[in-house]
Design a protein around this motif. Structure first.
Motif, short mmCIF file in Angstrom:
data_model
loop_
_atom_site.label_atom_id
_atom_site.label_comp_id
_atom_site.label_asym_id
_atom_site.label_seq_id
_atom_site.Cartn_x
_atom_site.Cartn_y
_atom_site.Cartn_z
N ASP A 11 15.70 -1.46 2.14
CA ASP A 11 17.12 -1.72 1.95
C ASP A 11 17.33 -3.10 1.33
N ASP A 12 18.22 -3.18 0.34
CA ASP A 12 18.52 -4.45 -0.34
C ASP A 12 19.31 -5.41 0.55
N LEU A 13 20.16 -4.87 1.41
CA LEU A 13 21.02 -5.71 2.25
C LEU A 13 20.41 -6.02 3.61
N VAL A 14 19.81 -5.02 4.21
CA VAL A 14 19.20 -5.18 5.55
C VAL A 14 17.70 -5.05 5.38
N GLU A 15 17.02 -6.17 5.29
CA GLU A 15 15.58 -6.14 4.99
C GLU A 15 14.76 -5.46 6.09
N GLU A 16 15.30 -5.34 7.30
CA GLU A 16 14.59 -4.65 8.38
C GLU A 16 14.73 -3.13 8.29
N CYS A 17 15.50 -2.65 7.33
CA CYS A 17 15.72 -1.21 7.17
C CYS A 17 14.77 -0.68 6.10
#
Length: 124
Positions: A11-17
């Motif tokens: 994910d670009d916004l939530v790097e943990e996703c």
């Protein structure tokens, strides 16, 4: 328990996703531990665990399909499988003593569990 998976998306916004492919199933996971840089297309060995609410939402099921079913836009999934001792056998095997001890009446029966989140821990 460790298993091999392939990274399909980060994910670009939530790097943990991270979206992964594991045993033919595409799932969206929360990355708990990733000690090195990783990239889309790579394969890695990971430990996959589940977080669930207290009390656990578990019920006996007639569903025999072990495919994970995503719940909404978050990290939640319904997981079908069978309890076998300290192992919950679903699309992969999850080790969890708590389920076994808290629900002995569901031993060796098909069950459906609501997972709030599926977690990834990369193995170095």
């Amino acid at each position: 328990m460790t298993t091999e998976m392939k990274i399909l998306a980060i994910d670009d916004l939530v790097e943990e996703c991270m979206t992964i492919l594991v045993h033919g199933n595409v799932i969206e996971c929360f990355v708990n531990s990733c000690p090195k840089a990783v990239a889309v297309g790579e394969t890695h060995w990971v430990e996959i665990t589940i977080d669930y609410s207290d009390p656990l939402q578990i019920e006996e099921s007639t569903e025999t399909n072990a495919l994970p079913q995503k719940i909404g836009d978050g990290f939640g999934y319904y997981l079908n499988g069978t309890l076998e001792g300290a192992i919950f056998r679903s699309f992969i095997d999850f080790s969890d003593d708590d389920i076994h001890y808290d629900y002995p009446e569901l031993e060796a029966k098909p069950v459906k569990i609501k997972a709030d989140r599926i977690n990834l821990n990369f193995i170095v």
